[in-house]
Design an enzyme around this catalytic site. Sequence first.
Site, PDB file in Angstrom:
ATOM      1  CG  ASN A 160      -0.342  -0.080   2.448  1.00  0.00           C
ATOM      2  OD1 ASN A 160       0.777   0.623   2.548  1.00  0.00           O
ATOM      3  ND2 ASN A 160      -0.855  -0.862   3.292  1.00  0.00           N
ATOM      4  CG  LEU A 161       1.195   6.106  -1.455  1.00  0.00           C
ATOM      5  CD1 LEU A 161       1.651   5.692  -2.649  1.00  0.00           C
ATOM      6  CD2 LEU A 161      -0.386   7.069  -1.425  1.00  0.00           C
TER       7      LEU A 161
ATOM      8  CD  GLU B 173       2.080  -2.085   3.973  1.00  0.00           C
ATOM      9  OE1 GLU B 173       1.491  -3.070   4.542  1.00  0.00           O
ATOM     10  OE2 GLU B 173       1.764  -2.869   2.878  1.00  0.00           O
TER      11      GLU B 173
ATOM     12  CG  ASP C  55      -5.478 -10.243   2.889  1.00  0.00           C
ATOM     13  OD1 ASP C  55      -3.983 -10.040   2.415  1.00  0.00           O
ATOM     14  OD2 ASP C  55      -5.737 -10.333   3.958  1.00  0.00           O
TER      15      ASP C  55
END
Length: 206
Positions: free
Chosen positions: A76-77, A79, A144
Amino acid sequence: INKDLAQKIIDDSPWSILQGFDALVLVDYDKGFWTDTTASHFNQQYGIPILVSAKPKNASLFASPLPTPFGLFCANLEEARDITNTPSTHDPSIITGRLEQRMNSYYTLVTCGPDGMVSKENSQAPQHVPTRAVSVYDVTGAGDTVLATLAMYMASHRNEKVDIHEAAAWANEAAGIVVGKPGTATVDLGELVQHIEKEQGQLTPQ
């Protein structure tokens, strides 16, 4: 997870078994399983798609020595910013490019919440996949769902060229369906295909 259990999992997962899979998804939930030993065992070239999603502090364990058409890294952004040490003021496309360099991944995908996602193929320009307007009930499991849909798409294209941008569009649609359902929800292939055919006129990947 202690070292003995991790080693048992490795012993029970030899190359002969892993090579028989259609795809391999490696997800780090920061529970202690992933180490240099476990990551190097599973994140190898088995001739099948290998998709990785790792917490920033463990991301280096999954950096590929050589990018291959079988490898994808997804984050994700937030991370992706942490992994690349990039300020939040930078455009997601720039962050995706830096993530590709950091992880040495052939395919890279960064999810951006309500702003969609950015997909990138090795050394090519990134592409933005916008979200559709949907009623959001619960975002649990959306990440997920994205990873599972990417794995399904890449597995179905394992013997041909993967269009990562089309794969991202499928994943984006699947996530949109899931967040529109209350609680932890799922989406099956039939539902996804029907949704895509209705919204975009696309057909099932062969």
